[in-house]
Design an enzyme around this catalytic site. Structure first.
Site, PDB file in Angstrom:
ATOM      1  N   CYS A 171       0.836  -1.215   0.000  1.00 17.30           N
ATOM      2  CA  CYS A 171       0.000   0.000   0.000  1.00 17.30           C
ATOM      3  C   CYS A 171       0.863   1.255   0.000  1.00 17.30           C
ATOM      4  O   CYS A 171       0.560   2.234  -0.692  1.00 17.30           O
ATOM      5  CB  CYS A 171      -0.898   0.026   1.235  1.00 17.30           C
ATOM      6  SG  CYS A 171      -2.091  -1.318   1.257  1.00 17.30           S
TER       7      CYS A 171
ATOM      8  N   ARG B  74      -7.568  -4.522  -3.380  1.00 11.76           N
ATOM      9  CA  ARG B  74      -7.189  -3.282  -4.095  1.00 11.76           C
ATOM     10  C   ARG B  74      -8.180  -3.098  -5.240  1.00 11.76           C
ATOM     11  O   ARG B  74      -8.013  -3.705  -6.295  1.00 11.76           O
ATOM     12  CB  ARG B  74      -5.765  -3.402  -4.662  1.00 11.76           C
ATOM     13  CG  ARG B  74      -4.761  -3.684  -3.608  1.00 11.76           C
ATOM     14  CD  ARG B  74      -3.351  -3.846  -4.110  1.00 11.76           C
ATOM     15  NE  ARG B  74      -2.574  -4.408  -3.023  1.00 11.76           N
ATOM     16  CZ  ARG B  74      -2.132  -3.710  -1.978  1.00 11.76           C
ATOM     17  NH1 ARG B  74      -2.362  -2.415  -1.919  1.00 11.76           N
ATOM     18  NH2 ARG B  74      -1.472  -4.292  -1.002  1.00 11.76           N
TER      19      ARG B  74
HETATM   20  C1  BEZ Z   1       0.548  -4.714   1.944  1.00 10.11           C
HETATM   21  O1  BEZ Z   1       1.726  -4.996   1.739  1.00 10.11           O
HETATM   22  O2  BEZ Z   1       0.050  -3.709   1.439  1.00 10.11           O
HETATM   23  C2  BEZ Z   1      -0.248  -5.606   2.838  1.00 10.11           C
HETATM   24  C3  BEZ Z   1       0.400  -6.581   3.576  1.00 10.11           C
HETATM   25  C4  BEZ Z   1      -0.333  -7.394   4.408  1.00 10.11           C
HETATM   26  C5  BEZ Z   1      -1.717  -7.249   4.519  1.00 10.11           C
HETATM   27  C6  BEZ Z   1      -2.348  -6.283   3.778  1.00 10.11           C
HETATM   28  C7  BEZ Z   1      -1.603  -5.454   2.941  1.00 10.11           C
END
Ligand code: BEZ
Length: 236
Positions: A72, A149
């Protein structure tokens, strides 16, 4: 907030009785062409009423699993890095996740420290993930605690123009968001279609039989029929 729920109907407009368990879970899922509903949300830039904030711009409304997570964070930075391009294309971004405003602000500070980039768009907090559920951003088999996403591209009249869905551990291609909005704007302004792998400046398709004088007025060039059903012209 008002959301349109749909009643499933058969070919003779008869109401379809779903099993009770399904009835509880089937609801409106935004589709291309739908008017996106109005809603209010608290964001890192204050409270926002979606239509008031968005109307007249192209909008990228997107969910992401959570602030302070690796993928993210890179997506946020990639959007911030194209700040001038978004402004030139009249595009606004609104992020949505279950993370609190404080958590999101901490993540923005990390992005500033690591990439030297300012997050200059609002990031909404969705307590209880109510909006995420209503907008089809929760895919429980992928992750029952965080949104996937999901990106909606919404036109200036608030109609859904494009929908992307990416799983939790695959970051979006942010250049693709810009490419698609450029193509959508071209389509809205000229009626042109864009071929596979189109990039700004490439030839476009005239998907109808408009008169050649109309093409020249619009594109400044003559079109070329490559096949009886494939007519192309240099981009304006
Ligand atoms: C991410 O890297 O954005 C992420 C990692 C674990 C859970 C949700 C998102």
């Amino acid at each position: 907030m008002s959301i349109q729920f749909f009643t499933p109907r058969g070919p003779r407009n008869e109401m379809i009785k779903l099993p009770t368990a399904l009835r509880r879970t089937v609801r409106w899922l935004p589709q291309i062409g739908d008017l996106f509903p109005d809603f209010t949300v608290e964001t890192t830039e204050g409270n926002l009423s979606f239509w008031d904030w968005a109307e007249g711009s192209w909008v990228h409304l997107f969910s992401h699993p959570a602030a302070n997570t690796p993928v993210c964070t890179t997506e946020m930075a990639a959007i911030a890095a194209l700040s001038q391009e978004w402004r030139a294309a009249n595009v606004r971004h609104l992020a949505l996740s279950g993370s609190s405003i404080c958590e999101q602000q901490a993540c923005h500070a990390d992005i500033k420290r690591l990439f030297g980039l300012e997050i200059d768009f609002p990031c909404g907090q969705d307590p209880g993930l109510l909006l995420s559920r209503l907008f089809g951003m929760m895919h429980e088999k992928e992750d029952d605690a965080h949104p996937i996403r999901k990106s909606f591209l919404i036109d200036p009249a608030m109609h859904v123009a494009m929908i992307f869905e990416y799983p939790t551990f695959i970051g979006r291609n942010i250049e693709e968001v810009l490419r698609v909005i450029t193509a959508l704007r071209l389509r809205a302004e000229t009626g042109a279609a864009t071929p596979a792998d189109w990039q700004g400046g490439d030839m476009v398709i005239i998907p109808d039989d408009r008169h050649e004088s109309h093409v020249i007025r619009q594109f400044g060039n003559k079109s070329n029929w490559l096949l009886p059903y494939l007519r192309v012209v240099d981009a304006p």
